[in-house]
Enzyme design. Structure first.
Site, PDB file in Angstrom:
ATOM      1  N   GLY A  13     -47.050 -10.784   5.228  1.00 58.83           N
ATOM      2  CA  GLY A  13     -45.805 -11.314   4.660  1.00 58.83           C
ATOM      3  C   GLY A  13     -44.721 -10.259   4.719  1.00 58.83           C
ATOM      4  O   GLY A  13     -44.833  -9.253   5.442  1.00 58.83           O
ATOM      5  N   GLY A  47     -35.043 -20.088  -2.126  1.00 61.98           N
ATOM      6  CA  GLY A  47     -33.759 -19.708  -2.743  1.00 61.98           C
ATOM      7  C   GLY A  47     -33.085 -18.547  -2.062  1.00 61.98           C
ATOM      8  O   GLY A  47     -31.917 -18.636  -1.660  1.00 61.98           O
ATOM      9  N   GLU A 113     -28.862 -18.248  -9.399  1.00 60.65           N
ATOM     10  CA  GLU A 113     -30.078 -18.889  -9.927  1.00 60.65           C
ATOM     11  C   GLU A 113     -30.231 -18.524 -11.388  1.00 60.65           C
ATOM     12  O   GLU A 113     -29.462 -17.714 -11.919  1.00 60.65           O
ATOM     13  CB  GLU A 113     -31.297 -18.453  -9.096  1.00 60.65           C
ATOM     14  CG  GLU A 113     -31.220 -18.965  -7.667  1.00 60.65           C
ATOM     15  CD  GLU A 113     -32.373 -18.502  -6.785  1.00 60.65           C
ATOM     16  OE1 GLU A 113     -33.319 -17.897  -7.295  1.00 60.65           O
ATOM     17  OE2 GLU A 113     -32.293 -18.740  -5.581  1.00 60.65           O
ATOM     18  N   HIS A 241     -43.004 -22.103 -11.972  1.00 64.82           N
ATOM     19  CA  HIS A 241     -41.669 -22.535 -11.553  1.00 64.82           C
ATOM     20  C   HIS A 241     -41.409 -23.880 -12.208  1.00 64.82           C
ATOM     21  O   HIS A 241     -42.246 -24.781 -12.134  1.00 64.82           O
ATOM     22  CB  HIS A 241     -41.599 -22.648 -10.030  1.00 64.82           C
ATOM     23  CG  HIS A 241     -40.197 -22.687  -9.510  1.00 64.82           C
ATOM     24  ND1 HIS A 241     -39.366 -23.759  -9.727  1.00 64.82           N
ATOM     25  CD2 HIS A 241     -39.460 -21.776  -8.822  1.00 64.82           C
ATOM     26  CE1 HIS A 241     -38.187 -23.506  -9.179  1.00 64.82           C
ATOM     27  NE2 HIS A 241     -38.220 -22.296  -8.629  1.00 64.82           N
ATOM     28  N   ARG A 288     -36.622 -18.866 -16.211  1.00 68.50           N
ATOM     29  CA  ARG A 288     -37.713 -19.794 -15.892  1.00 68.50           C
ATOM     30  C   ARG A 288     -38.720 -20.025 -17.003  1.00 68.50           C
ATOM     31  O   ARG A 288     -39.231 -21.129 -17.158  1.00 68.50           O
ATOM     32  CB  ARG A 288     -38.486 -19.242 -14.698  1.00 68.50           C
ATOM     33  CG  ARG A 288     -37.794 -19.550 -13.458  1.00 68.50           C
ATOM     34  CD  ARG A 288     -38.589 -19.150 -12.287  1.00 68.50           C
ATOM     35  NE  ARG A 288     -37.636 -19.190 -11.196  1.00 68.50           N
ATOM     36  CZ  ARG A 288     -37.832 -18.673 -10.022  1.00 68.50           C
ATOM     37  NH1 ARG A 288     -38.962 -18.063  -9.765  1.00 68.50           N
ATOM     38  NH2 ARG A 288     -36.930 -18.771  -9.097  1.00 68.50           N
ATOM     39  N   HIS A 349     -46.453 -20.270  -9.851  1.00 68.47           N
ATOM     40  CA  HIS A 349     -45.559 -19.868  -8.762  1.00 68.47           C
ATOM     41  C   HIS A 349     -45.681 -18.396  -8.390  1.00 68.47           C
ATOM     42  O   HIS A 349     -45.660 -18.032  -7.224  1.00 68.47           O
ATOM     43  CB  HIS A 349     -44.130 -20.169  -9.216  1.00 68.47           C
ATOM     44  CG  HIS A 349     -43.073 -19.866  -8.211  1.00 68.47           C
ATOM     45  ND1 HIS A 349     -43.018 -20.487  -6.979  1.00 68.47           N
ATOM     46  CD2 HIS A 349     -42.008 -19.020  -8.244  1.00 68.47           C
ATOM     47  CE1 HIS A 349     -41.972 -20.040  -6.311  1.00 68.47           C
ATOM     48  NE2 HIS A 349     -41.352 -19.132  -7.044  1.00 68.47           N
ATOM     49  N   ARG A 384     -40.209 -12.562 -14.269  1.00 68.24           N
ATOM     50  CA  ARG A 384     -39.437 -12.157 -13.084  1.00 68.24           C
ATOM     51  C   ARG A 384     -38.128 -12.937 -12.978  1.00 68.24           C
ATOM     52  O   ARG A 384     -38.108 -14.160 -13.104  1.00 68.24           O
ATOM     53  CB  ARG A 384     -40.264 -12.419 -11.829  1.00 68.24           C
ATOM     54  CG  ARG A 384     -39.529 -12.119 -10.540  1.00 68.24           C
ATOM     55  CD  ARG A 384     -40.426 -12.403  -9.361  1.00 68.24           C
ATOM     56  NE  ARG A 384     -40.688 -13.818  -9.235  1.00 68.24           N
ATOM     57  CZ  ARG A 384     -40.127 -14.600  -8.329  1.00 68.24           C
ATOM     58  NH1 ARG A 384     -39.262 -14.116  -7.452  1.00 68.24           N
ATOM     59  NH2 ARG A 384     -40.430 -15.880  -8.266  1.00 68.24           N
TER      60      ARG A 384
HETATM   61  P1  FAD Z   1     -47.248 -13.049   1.240  1.00 66.81           P
HETATM   62  O1  FAD Z   1     -45.975 -13.354   1.891  1.00 66.81           O
HETATM   63  O2  FAD Z   1     -47.898 -14.124   0.473  1.00 66.81           O
HETATM   64  O3  FAD Z   1     -48.269 -12.550   2.353  1.00 66.81           O
HETATM   65  C1  FAD Z   1     -49.621 -12.315   2.013  1.00 66.81           C
HETATM   66  C2  FAD Z   1     -50.386 -11.949   3.258  1.00 66.81           C
HETATM   67  O4  FAD Z   1     -51.654 -11.416   2.889  1.00 66.81           O
HETATM   68  C3  FAD Z   1     -50.677 -13.109   4.190  1.00 66.81           C
HETATM   69  O5  FAD Z   1     -50.476 -12.680   5.510  1.00 66.81           O
HETATM   70  C4  FAD Z   1     -52.169 -13.385   3.987  1.00 66.81           C
HETATM   71  O6  FAD Z   1     -52.811 -13.923   5.115  1.00 66.81           O
HETATM   72  C5  FAD Z   1     -52.657 -11.991   3.719  1.00 66.81           C
HETATM   73  N1  FAD Z   1     -53.941 -11.937   3.001  1.00 66.81           N
HETATM   74  C6  FAD Z   1     -54.216 -12.331   1.743  1.00 66.81           C
HETATM   75  N2  FAD Z   1     -55.511 -12.096   1.461  1.00 66.81           N
HETATM   76  C7  FAD Z   1     -56.068 -11.553   2.574  1.00 66.81           C
HETATM   77  C8  FAD Z   1     -57.365 -11.126   2.924  1.00 66.81           C
HETATM   78  N3  FAD Z   1     -58.409 -11.184   2.067  1.00 66.81           N
HETATM   79  N4  FAD Z   1     -57.573 -10.639   4.166  1.00 66.81           N
HETATM   80  C9  FAD Z   1     -56.566 -10.591   5.074  1.00 66.81           C
HETATM   81  N5  FAD Z   1     -55.313 -10.988   4.797  1.00 66.81           N
HETATM   82  C10 FAD Z   1     -55.069 -11.458   3.560  1.00 66.81           C
HETATM   83  N6  FAD Z   1     -39.222 -14.968  -3.999  1.00 66.81           N
HETATM   84  C11 FAD Z   1     -37.919 -14.629  -3.897  1.00 66.81           C
HETATM   85  O7  FAD Z   1     -37.550 -13.468  -4.114  1.00 66.81           O
HETATM   86  N7  FAD Z   1     -37.000 -15.572  -3.526  1.00 66.81           N
HETATM   87  C12 FAD Z   1     -37.327 -16.868  -3.258  1.00 66.81           C
HETATM   88  O8  FAD Z   1     -36.474 -17.668  -2.927  1.00 66.81           O
HETATM   89  C13 FAD Z   1     -38.683 -17.234  -3.400  1.00 66.81           C
HETATM   90  N8  FAD Z   1     -39.063 -18.527  -3.191  1.00 66.81           N
HETATM   91  C14 FAD Z   1     -40.390 -18.827  -3.210  1.00 66.81           C
HETATM   92  C15 FAD Z   1     -40.786 -20.121  -2.887  1.00 66.81           C
HETATM   93  C16 FAD Z   1     -42.121 -20.438  -2.819  1.00 66.81           C
HETATM   94  C17 FAD Z   1     -42.542 -21.845  -2.472  1.00 66.81           C
HETATM   95  C18 FAD Z   1     -43.098 -19.439  -3.085  1.00 66.81           C
HETATM   96  C19 FAD Z   1     -44.553 -19.762  -3.001  1.00 66.81           C
HETATM   97  C20 FAD Z   1     -42.699 -18.164  -3.446  1.00 66.81           C
HETATM   98  C21 FAD Z   1     -41.357 -17.848  -3.507  1.00 66.81           C
HETATM   99  N9  FAD Z   1     -40.935 -16.561  -3.843  1.00 66.81           N
HETATM  100  C22 FAD Z   1     -39.608 -16.239  -3.752  1.00 66.81           C
HETATM  101  C23 FAD Z   1     -41.901 -15.501  -4.066  1.00 66.81           C
HETATM  102  C24 FAD Z   1     -42.038 -14.692  -2.760  1.00 66.81           C
HETATM  103  O9  FAD Z   1     -41.964 -15.565  -1.676  1.00 66.81           O
HETATM  104  C25 FAD Z   1     -43.348 -13.941  -2.698  1.00 66.81           C
HETATM  105  O10 FAD Z   1     -43.564 -13.235  -3.883  1.00 66.81           O
HETATM  106  C26 FAD Z   1     -43.315 -12.938  -1.529  1.00 66.81           C
HETATM  107  O11 FAD Z   1     -42.983 -13.604  -0.345  1.00 66.81           O
HETATM  108  C27 FAD Z   1     -44.646 -12.273  -1.408  1.00 66.81           C
HETATM  109  O12 FAD Z   1     -44.660 -11.552  -0.205  1.00 66.81           O
HETATM  110  P2  FAD Z   1     -45.951 -10.693   0.145  1.00 66.81           P
HETATM  111  O13 FAD Z   1     -45.681 -10.031   1.443  1.00 66.81           O
HETATM  112  O14 FAD Z   1     -46.313  -9.873  -1.006  1.00 66.81           O
HETATM  113  O15 FAD Z   1     -47.118 -11.781   0.282  1.00 66.81           O
HETATM  114  C1  SIN Z   2     -36.494 -20.728  -5.875  1.00 60.92           C
HETATM  115  O1  SIN Z   2     -35.916 -20.879  -4.818  1.00 60.92           O
HETATM  116  O2  SIN Z   2     -36.272 -21.389  -6.888  1.00 60.92           O
HETATM  117  C2  SIN Z   2     -37.555 -19.688  -5.936  1.00 60.92           C
HETATM  118  C3  SIN Z   2     -36.925 -18.397  -6.128  1.00 60.92           C
HETATM  119  C4  SIN Z   2     -37.936 -17.381  -6.557  1.00 60.92           C
HETATM  120  O3  SIN Z   2     -39.101 -17.693  -6.772  1.00 60.92           O
HETATM  121  O4  SIN Z   2     -37.528 -16.228  -6.716  1.00 60.92           O
END
Ligand code: FAD
Ligand code: SIN
Length: 522
Positions: A13, A47, A113, A241, A288, A349, A384
């Protein structure tokens, strides 16, 4: 198979990829991703990303909003450094090819937001995460120093424990030497040795029945770190959420971004009457935790399965321009949001807690960093602030990359690490038992450890979880290792930690609300 790299990254991610782009200039990088590179929470983010861009916004205002949303349980030093580095990190995302929406004047279009006192959320329509993920994935996949291992499951990080030494939870000298990684297709388990490792495995929403998180979010990173006797923090703070689309059986639940409320949408009860003003003077744009609890209370009062979000006052042009995905999704279900209200319900969420890290993304285990949703940096406190999560990921992946590059110069690859002992048998009944236990766990967490908690509910949750834990450990000992059994074990560990931390907090604050400790009126 044995592999050897300079930098191991678990997760693809925003946290994993933005770190990879930086460290790849200094050595060989391997990224492990559970499914495909883009199946991440990042991809689903709607968002946007919060950052201070123009007057009249200031770092002080963003800092104040973040602290207020977090009920001042935040680490103020971490809040300050995250917010003051926000502009630089967002500009870097733009340099890397991310397109944020721009106004006619040429300035970036900023949304507002819940809990934000200013318009400061950069976005790409209502699919910001997909745009960021696209830009980062393009850079990473074309980099000669980066290898990506998709559809591979990291089982455990490797520590002294795997050299046959006893590691105690109080030990301050635990070291990480890499990770064991399963190829579910062949059943082979690779030993990946690395100088430094980053855990960027995202969240754990799937410990609940209803979640906005993709199915990959099962808390694997937190669980493997906890098994390795690392220090975790703030696990009681689970953000629900307020507005996921009410569409029973759809997994993950489709999010209706808070930015829609920022643009004027109003929450209404099942009879179409506004109710938020009765709970908070900020109405539908209160933080939230407040909004999710108000909806929970309205649903309990009316007995309905959802409330409504009324977006009919938003001009059609703005809906089509800023929220095309939400418009199309709802229309596909027969709801024209220009004319009809949207049924919505809270959904798990975001997990504010996780692996405790310092200002450089360092964990309590040497040579091991954590960034993104898996980490507990201290930024969020008890709740958050919206759109601070993508920001936190880029800030701490940047900081961790600086530290890891320094550390890598003096860190050797560990010798003498044994391969994974893959003994075990395939049991015919295994899958159905795992699936059933997973459902039971989600039901326990949703019923007893949700938006509103109590001592009795937490105790009941722990008692029920203990049975699933025992049964799962017995199954794990006997069976061949698989993604399904590993995920279940991880979800049990995360659920246990949430319950344990919730039981220890003898107050209602932010996302942790217990009827046994009513909030103190200010
Ligand atoms: P992720 O993007 O979840 O990536 C996790 C990675 O880890 C993936 O590649 C997965 O395959 C890998 N992984 C997990 N376990 C293993 C394993 N055992 N072995 C190998 N790989 C593994 N935040 C904001 O700031 N703004 C927003 O607008 C917002 N909107 C959101 C909307 C939704 C629907 C959701 C679900 C979340 C939203 N969030 C938002 C929160 C934000 O998207 C996440 O907190 C953030 O993207 C997390 O990023 P990350 O890189 O930590 O994890
Ligand atoms: C949203 O778009 O409402 C999600 C934003 C966030 O989780 O930070």
């Amino acid at each position: 198979m044995r592999r050897q790299v300079d930098f191991l990254i678990i997760g693809s991610g925003i946290a994993g990829l933005s770190y990879a782009i930086k460290v790849a200039e200094f050595g060989k990088v391997l990224i492990v991703s559970k499914t495909s590179i883009n199946e991440t929470s990042t991809w689903y983010a709607q968002g946007g990303i919060a950052a201070v861009m123009y007057n009249p916004d200031t770092y002080e205002k963003h800092i104040k909003d973040t602290l207020a949303a977090g009920n001042f349980l935040n680490d103020e030093k971490i809040v300050r450094l995250t917010i003051t580095e926000s502009t630089e990190r967002v500009k870097e995302l733009i340099e890397w090819g991310t397109h944020f929406d721009v106004e006619e004047s040429g300035r970036y279009a900023l949304a507002r937001e819940g809990g934000h006192s200013e318009f400061r959320v950069l976005h790409h329509q209502d699919k910001t995460g997909a745009e960021i993920q696209r830009a980062l994935a393009e850079k990473v996949t074309s980099h000669p120093n980066i290898e990506i291992l998709e559809n591979h499951f990291t089982i455990d990080i490797i520590t002294q424990h795997h050299l046959g030494r006893i590691v105690r939870r109080t030990n301050t000298d635990i070291q990480c030497f890499g990770a064991y990684v399963l190829n579910p297709e062949t059943g082979e388990i690779d030993t990946v040795l690395a100088r430094t490792t980053l855990i960027a495995t995202g969240g754990a929403g799937n410990v609940y029945q209803t979640t906005t998180n993709p199915t990959i979010s099962t808390g694997d990173g937190i669980a493997m770190f906890y098994r390795a006797k690392g220090i975790v923090d703030s696990m009681e703070f689970i953000q629900f959420h307020p507005t996921s689309l009410y569409n029973p059986h759809e997994k993950p639940s489709f999010l209706i971004t808070e930015a829609l409320r920022g643009a004027g949408a109003i929450l209404k009860d099942i009879k179409g009457k506004e109710f938020m003003e009765r709970y908070d003077k900020r109405g539908s744009l209160a933080p939230r935790d407040v909004v999710a609890r108000a909806i929970d209370s309205e649903m309990k009062l009316s007995g309905a399965d959802h409330v409504y979000l009324d977006a009919r006052s938003i001009p059609e042009r703005e809906i089509m321009h800023h929220f095309p995905s939400i418009y199309a999704k709802c229309l596909g279900l027969g709801i024209n949001i220009l004319k009809e209200m949207i049924p919505v319900v809270p959904a798990a969420h975001y997990i504010c807690g996780g692996i405790r890290t310092d200002e450089w993304g360092r964990t309590s285990i040497h040579n091991l960093y954590a960034s993104g949703e898996v980490a507990a940096t201290g930024l969020h406190g008890a709740n958050r602030l919206a759109s601070n999560s993508l920001l936190e990921s880029v800030v701490f992946s940047h900081r961790a990359s600086l530290d890891a590059v320094r550390l890598n110069k003096t860190t050797e690859i560990q010798s003498g690490i044994p391969d994974w002992n893959a003994e075990g048998t395939v049991l015919n009944e295994e899958m159905v038992l795992i699936t059933q236990s997973r459902k039971e766990l989600q039901s326990i967490m949703s019923n007893y450890v949700g938006i509103v908690r109590s001592n009795l509910r937490l105790k009941r949750a722990l008692d029920r979880l203990a049975i699933i834990h025992r049964e799962t450990e017995e199954l794990y000992e006997r069976s061949v290792v698989s993604t399904e059994i590993c995920e279940l074990r991880n979800m049990i560990s995360v659920a246990y930690l949430i319950i344990k931390f919730a039981s220890q907090r003898k107050e209602s604050i932010g996302l942790h609300f217990s009827i046994d400790y009513p909030p103190v009126k200010q």
